[in-house]
Design a protein around this motif. Structure first.
Motif, PDB file in Angstrom:
ATOM      1  N   VAL A  67      -4.523  35.598  61.130  1.00  0.00           N
ATOM      2  CA  VAL A  67      -4.153  34.490  60.240  1.00  0.00           C
ATOM      3  C   VAL A  67      -4.911  34.602  58.919  1.00  0.00           C
ATOM      4  CG1 VAL A  67      -4.210  31.986  59.919  1.00  0.00           C
ATOM      5  CG2 VAL A  67      -3.550  32.942  62.138  1.00  0.00           C
ATOM      6  N   VAL A  68      -6.183  34.930  58.988  1.00  0.00           N
ATOM      7  CA  VAL A  68      -6.984  35.098  57.771  1.00  0.00           C
ATOM      8  C   VAL A  68      -6.421  36.229  56.914  1.00  0.00           C
ATOM      9  CG1 VAL A  68      -9.271  35.713  56.888  1.00  0.00           C
ATOM     10  CG2 VAL A  68      -9.064  34.164  58.839  1.00  0.00           C
ATOM     11  N   LEU A  69      -6.025  37.335  57.541  1.00  0.00           N
ATOM     12  CA  LEU A  69      -5.444  38.463  56.803  1.00  0.00           C
ATOM     13  C   LEU A  69      -4.165  38.044  56.080  1.00  0.00           C
ATOM     14  CD1 LEU A  69      -5.917  41.350  59.410  1.00  0.00           C
ATOM     15  CD2 LEU A  69      -7.233  40.972  57.324  1.00  0.00           C
ATOM     16  N   ALA A  70      -3.327  37.256  56.778  1.00  0.00           N
ATOM     17  CA  ALA A  70      -2.075  36.814  56.161  1.00  0.00           C
ATOM     18  C   ALA A  70      -2.328  35.907  54.970  1.00  0.00           C
ATOM     19  CB  ALA A  70      -1.207  36.097  57.200  1.00  0.00           C
ATOM     20  N   VAL A  71      -3.348  35.052  55.094  1.00  0.00           N
ATOM     21  CA  VAL A  71      -3.646  34.099  54.013  1.00  0.00           C
ATOM     22  C   VAL A  71      -4.297  34.810  52.832  1.00  0.00           C
ATOM     23  CG1 VAL A  71      -5.029  32.082  53.391  1.00  0.00           C
ATOM     24  CG2 VAL A  71      -3.802  32.124  55.574  1.00  0.00           C
ATOM     25  N   VAL A  72      -5.275  35.679  53.099  1.00  0.00           N
ATOM     26  CA  VAL A  72      -6.051  36.312  52.028  1.00  0.00           C
ATOM     27  C   VAL A  72      -5.286  37.463  51.386  1.00  0.00           C
ATOM     28  CG1 VAL A  72      -8.175  37.552  51.486  1.00  0.00           C
ATOM     29  CG2 VAL A  72      -8.233  35.609  53.073  1.00  0.00           C
ATOM     30  N   LEU A 129      11.219  38.514  63.181  1.00  0.00           N
ATOM     31  CA  LEU A 129      12.054  38.848  62.034  1.00  0.00           C
ATOM     32  C   LEU A 129      12.511  37.584  61.305  1.00  0.00           C
ATOM     33  CD1 LEU A 129      14.192  41.694  63.645  1.00  0.00           C
ATOM     34  CD2 LEU A 129      12.597  41.965  61.733  1.00  0.00           C
ATOM     35  N   ASP A 130      12.897  36.569  62.063  1.00  0.00           N
ATOM     36  CA  ASP A 130      13.319  35.304  61.459  1.00  0.00           C
ATOM     37  C   ASP A 130      12.170  34.633  60.733  1.00  0.00           C
ATOM     38  OD1 ASP A 130      15.331  33.043  61.236  1.00  0.00           O
ATOM     39  OD2 ASP A 130      13.724  32.022  62.308  1.00  0.00           O
ATOM     40  N   THR A 131      10.980  34.636  61.337  1.00  0.00           N
ATOM     41  CA  THR A 131       9.807  34.030  60.711  1.00  0.00           C
ATOM     42  C   THR A 131       9.424  34.762  59.431  1.00  0.00           C
ATOM     43  OG1 THR A 131       8.909  33.103  62.753  1.00  0.00           O
ATOM     44  CG2 THR A 131       7.334  33.624  61.015  1.00  0.00           C
ATOM     45  N   ALA A 132       9.455  36.098  59.473  1.00  0.00           N
ATOM     46  CA  ALA A 132       9.128  36.869  58.273  1.00  0.00           C
ATOM     47  C   ALA A 132      10.098  36.565  57.138  1.00  0.00           C
ATOM     48  CB  ALA A 132       9.146  38.365  58.605  1.00  0.00           C
ATOM     49  N   GLU A 133      11.364  36.374  57.479  1.00  0.00           N
ATOM     50  CA  GLU A 133      12.351  36.030  56.437  1.00  0.00           C
ATOM     51  C   GLU A 133      12.025  34.669  55.831  1.00  0.00           C
ATOM     52  OE1 GLU A 133      17.211  35.648  55.880  1.00  0.00           O
ATOM     53  OE2 GLU A 133      16.320  35.846  57.880  1.00  0.00           O
ATOM     54  N   ARG A 134      11.656  33.697  56.670  1.00  0.00           N
ATOM     55  CA  ARG A 134      11.330  32.362  56.162  1.00  0.00           C
ATOM     56  C   ARG A 134      10.045  32.373  55.338  1.00  0.00           C
ATOM     57  NH1 ARG A 134      10.079  29.006  59.994  1.00  0.00           N
ATOM     58  NH2 ARG A 134      10.403  30.252  61.853  1.00  0.00           N
ATOM     59  N   LEU A 135       9.182  33.356  55.576  1.00  0.00           N
ATOM     60  CA  LEU A 135       7.959  33.484  54.777  1.00  0.00           C
ATOM     61  C   LEU A 135       8.199  34.253  53.484  1.00  0.00           C
ATOM     62  CD1 LEU A 135       5.322  34.215  57.573  1.00  0.00           C
ATOM     63  CD2 LEU A 135       5.547  32.116  56.231  1.00  0.00           C
ATOM     64  N   GLY A 136       9.445  34.647  53.237  1.00  0.00           N
ATOM     65  CA  GLY A 136       9.778  35.319  51.981  1.00  0.00           C
ATOM     66  C   GLY A 136       9.566  36.809  51.984  1.00  0.00           C
ATOM     67  N   VAL A 137       9.427  37.436  53.165  1.00  0.00           N
ATOM     68  CA  VAL A 137       9.245  38.888  53.232  1.00  0.00           C
ATOM     69  C   VAL A 137      10.589  39.562  52.969  1.00  0.00           C
ATOM     70  CG1 VAL A 137       8.584  40.830  54.693  1.00  0.00           C
ATOM     71  CG2 VAL A 137       7.352  38.663  54.871  1.00  0.00           C
ATOM     72  N   PRO A 138      10.650  40.510  52.014  1.00  0.00           N
ATOM     73  CA  PRO A 138      11.921  41.192  51.727  1.00  0.00           C
ATOM     74  C   PRO A 138      12.475  41.899  52.955  1.00  0.00           C
ATOM     75  CG  PRO A 138      10.298  41.651  50.020  1.00  0.00           C
ATOM     76  CD  PRO A 138       9.571  40.956  51.121  1.00  0.00           C
ATOM     77  N   VAL A 188       1.558  39.246  68.359  1.00  0.00           N
ATOM     78  CA  VAL A 188       2.663  38.809  67.499  1.00  0.00           C
ATOM     79  C   VAL A 188       2.137  38.207  66.196  1.00  0.00           C
ATOM     80  CG1 VAL A 188       4.224  38.485  69.449  1.00  0.00           C
ATOM     81  CG2 VAL A 188       2.861  36.545  68.639  1.00  0.00           C
ATOM     82  N   THR A 189       0.991  37.520  66.263  1.00  0.00           N
ATOM     83  CA  THR A 189       0.395  36.974  65.044  1.00  0.00           C
ATOM     84  C   THR A 189      -0.003  38.105  64.105  1.00  0.00           C
ATOM     85  OG1 THR A 189      -0.453  35.082  66.311  1.00  0.00           O
ATOM     86  CG2 THR A 189      -1.377  35.440  64.127  1.00  0.00           C
ATOM     87  N   ALA A 190      -0.610  39.150  64.665  1.00  0.00           N
ATOM     88  CA  ALA A 190      -1.019  40.294  63.845  1.00  0.00           C
ATOM     89  C   ALA A 190       0.191  41.037  63.294  1.00  0.00           C
ATOM     90  CB  ALA A 190      -1.892  41.237  64.667  1.00  0.00           C
ATOM     91  N   ASP A 191       1.263  41.149  64.084  1.00  0.00           N
ATOM     92  CA  ASP A 191       2.462  41.844  63.607  1.00  0.00           C
ATOM     93  C   ASP A 191       3.037  41.153  62.368  1.00  0.00           C
ATOM     94  OD1 ASP A 191       2.170  43.605  65.666  1.00  0.00           O
ATOM     95  OD2 ASP A 191       3.793  42.791  66.894  1.00  0.00           O
ATOM     96  N   VAL A 192       3.151  39.839  62.419  1.00  0.00           N
ATOM     97  CA  VAL A 192       3.688  39.104  61.266  1.00  0.00           C
ATOM     98  C   VAL A 192       2.705  39.160  60.100  1.00  0.00           C
ATOM     99  CG1 VAL A 192       4.489  36.859  60.431  1.00  0.00           C
ATOM    100  CG2 VAL A 192       5.064  37.601  62.749  1.00  0.00           C
ATOM    101  N   ALA A 193       1.408  39.107  60.396  1.00  0.00           N
ATOM    102  CA  ALA A 193       0.394  39.137  59.334  1.00  0.00           C
ATOM    103  C   ALA A 193       0.454  40.450  58.554  1.00  0.00           C
ATOM    104  CB  ALA A 193      -0.997  38.928  59.923  1.00  0.00           C
ATOM    105  N   VAL A 194       0.524  41.590  59.260  1.00  0.00           N
ATOM    106  CA  VAL A 194       0.564  42.864  58.551  1.00  0.00           C
ATOM    107  C   VAL A 194       1.878  43.014  57.773  1.00  0.00           C
ATOM    108  CG1 VAL A 194      -0.997  44.035  60.151  1.00  0.00           C
ATOM    109  CG2 VAL A 194       1.463  44.126  60.565  1.00  0.00           C
ATOM    110  N   PHE A 230      -1.915  28.774  54.273  1.00  0.00           N
ATOM    111  CA  PHE A 230      -2.360  28.670  55.667  1.00  0.00           C
ATOM    112  C   PHE A 230      -1.386  27.858  56.514  1.00  0.00           C
ATOM    113  CE2 PHE A 230      -4.694  26.216  58.901  1.00  0.00           C
ATOM    114  CZ  PHE A 230      -5.159  27.251  59.694  1.00  0.00           C
ATOM    115  N   MET A 231      -1.082  26.638  56.096  1.00  0.00           N
ATOM    116  CA  MET A 231      -0.220  25.777  56.905  1.00  0.00           C
ATOM    117  C   MET A 231       1.200  26.328  57.000  1.00  0.00           C
ATOM    118  SD  MET A 231      -2.046  23.594  58.298  1.00  0.00           S
ATOM    119  CE  MET A 231      -0.633  22.855  59.121  1.00  0.00           C
ATOM    120  N   ALA A 232       1.668  26.975  55.927  1.00  0.00           N
ATOM    121  CA  ALA A 232       3.004  27.570  55.977  1.00  0.00           C
ATOM    122  C   ALA A 232       3.063  28.672  57.032  1.00  0.00           C
ATOM    123  CB  ALA A 232       3.380  28.122  54.602  1.00  0.00           C
ATOM    124  N   PHE A 233       2.010  29.481  57.109  1.00  0.00           N
ATOM    125  CA  PHE A 233       1.980  30.552  58.106  1.00  0.00           C
ATOM    126  C   PHE A 233       1.898  29.969  59.517  1.00  0.00           C
ATOM    127  CE2 PHE A 233      -0.055  33.813  60.704  1.00  0.00           C
ATOM    128  CZ  PHE A 233       0.705  34.932  60.391  1.00  0.00           C
TER     129      PHE A 233
END
Length: 422
Positions: free
Chosen positions: A242-247, A281-290, A393-399, A253-256
């Motif tokens: 989570v820290v990696l995704a935020v930083v 995949l759905d979560t990554a799309e909602r987070l704006g990942v191309p 799964v948290t780390a997969d989305v974070a990276v 933070f709350m969006a993730f």
């Protein structure tokens, strides 16, 4: 009924039967132990038989696949490099944090002593810690066949890595034949492993019966302590992700956290990163990942990257060493860290029950830690496995968010000269 459920039933039944014998028929305990102990030992030896060839074949094919992926493009190579750094960091974190946690909150002394006596390492002795000179010299195997026969896992892992990389440099037709051979070895060993695991409930019952007859119900408390310690290490990886995704992924933070809720729900219910891929995949799309980033990184992450594997496996081996009173020197911990990060590749695409031995066996061998407790720990692996999947799964989305940030920066750099020229 799943294998884990059947093994858990075998564990509970064995502990209960052993405790009942110790309480109500102590005179019969020696005779029962004399029968159950070798029966459980034979099953454990059958499982050990598969570890060396299976891990070697998995590493050769896995390293070759990763090398081919790295040649596919810069983004893929950079992502693989990130995976490698995080896997080593995961193992290193656990190598430092697990002993610290056990120093503050050690296993119940009496239960640990009884459990150690029940499982008893070879000849009842604690394996000696090798000298620094011997450890350093052992990394390069002068005779790979000999180190495989002796179960010296650290040099064997080094040889498998170098062998797999060298296989990517030979002619394509020879490489296909060679990797096909090791793929066949892997598949064959998997069949053997499943045969052995079919008998796992009986083997675990026999081992738990011996443990229960010698320790009574005290083993239940120490197994609960073990589950909590390992789960803490795995959930720590989720927090770091989570820290990696935020930083580095620049995600609020709350969006993730909110976006990860459906993914965590699937992870908890299935205990499978692969089954969680659609939700990721759905979560990554909602987070704006191309689309081009999430379509490449998430499948790679599910196939090659399990961030909690090194941390959780190091925690298991360190816990067993704690129970046995095995001193782990800093160099031994470094070796364990490198082996844990490397053999996490062997966890790819394998059921949790099989992965448990495939990854923990090499780490235990490399660190000189007895393996006799592993079948009992497998029976309660369902609970830490939930924490492992949450972390993965948290780390997969974070990276993936980190890779998306790289992609945006690269796109901005490519557009900058055009903007200046206008």
């Amino acid at each position: 009924m799943t294998l884990t459920t059947r093994v858990l039933i075998g564990l509970v039944a064995g502990l209960a039967a052993g405790a009942a014998i110790a309480a109500y028929a102590p005179g019969a305990a020696p005779q029962i132990i004399a029968v159950a102990e070798p029966a459980g030992g034979v099953w454990l030896d059958a499982l050990r038989m598969t570890i060396i060839p299976l891990v070697f074949a998995l590493l050769v094919t896995g390293v070759s696949q990763a090398a081919d992926t790295a040649r596919a493009g810069g983004d893929a190579a950079r992502t693989l490099g990130l995976f490698a750094v995080l896997l080593v960091g995961s193992a290193a974190f656990s190598a430092l944090a697990t002993p610290a946690l056990l120093a503050v909150w050690p296993a119940p002394a009496e239960a640990a002593q009884a459990l150690r006596a029940a499982a008893h390492a070879a000849n009842g002795e604690i394996p000696p810690t090798p000298t620094i000179e011997a450890m350093l010299k052992s990394f390069i195997p002068t005779n790979p066949v000999q180190v495989a026969a002796e179960g010296a896992m650290a040099p064997l892992v080094v040889f498998a890595l170098v062998f797999g990389l060298a296989a990517t440099r030979i002619a394509a037709e020879h490489r296909a034949s060679l990797l096909g051979f090791f793929a066949a070895v892997k598949d064959t060993m998997m069949v053997l492993v499943h045969w052995v695991l079919w008998a796992a409930p009986f083997g675990v019952f026999a081992l738990a019966l011996v443990t229960g007859a010698r320790t009574g119900l005290g083993a239940v408390g120490i197994l609960g302590h073990y589950v909590i310690v390992v789960s803490i290490m795995c959930l720590s990886m989720a927090a770091i992700a989570v820290v990696l995704a935020v930083v580095f992924g620049r995600v609020p933070f709350m969006a993730f956290v909110r976006a990860m809720i459906p993914v965590e729900a699937v992870a908890i219910s299935t205990q499978s990163s692969l089954a969680s891929l659609p939700a990721m995949l759905d979560t990554a799309e909602r987070l704006g990942v191309p689309d081009k980033v999430r379509g490449m990184v998430l499948p790679m992450a599910v196939a090659l990257f399990r961030m909690t594997s090194p941390a959780g496996n190091m925690a298991v081996v360190i816990y067993v060493a704690h129970v046995y009173g095995v001193h782990l020197s800093p160099l031994v911990l470094v070796v364990g860290t490198l082996v844990a990060a490397t053999v996490s590749l062997a966890a790819v695409g394998i059921a949790s029950a099989v992965t448990f031995f495939t990854t923990l066996g090499p780490i235990s061998m490399a660190m000189g830690v007895p393996m006799e407790l592993l079948p009992l720990l497998l029976a309660v692996e369902t609970l830490p496995d939930i924490s492992r999947t949450i972390g993965n799964v948290t780390a997969d989305v974070a990276v993936t968010t980190m890779a998306a940030e790289w992609s945006l920066e690269e796109d901005a750099e490519e557009e900058l000269p055009v903007t200046e020229g206008v």
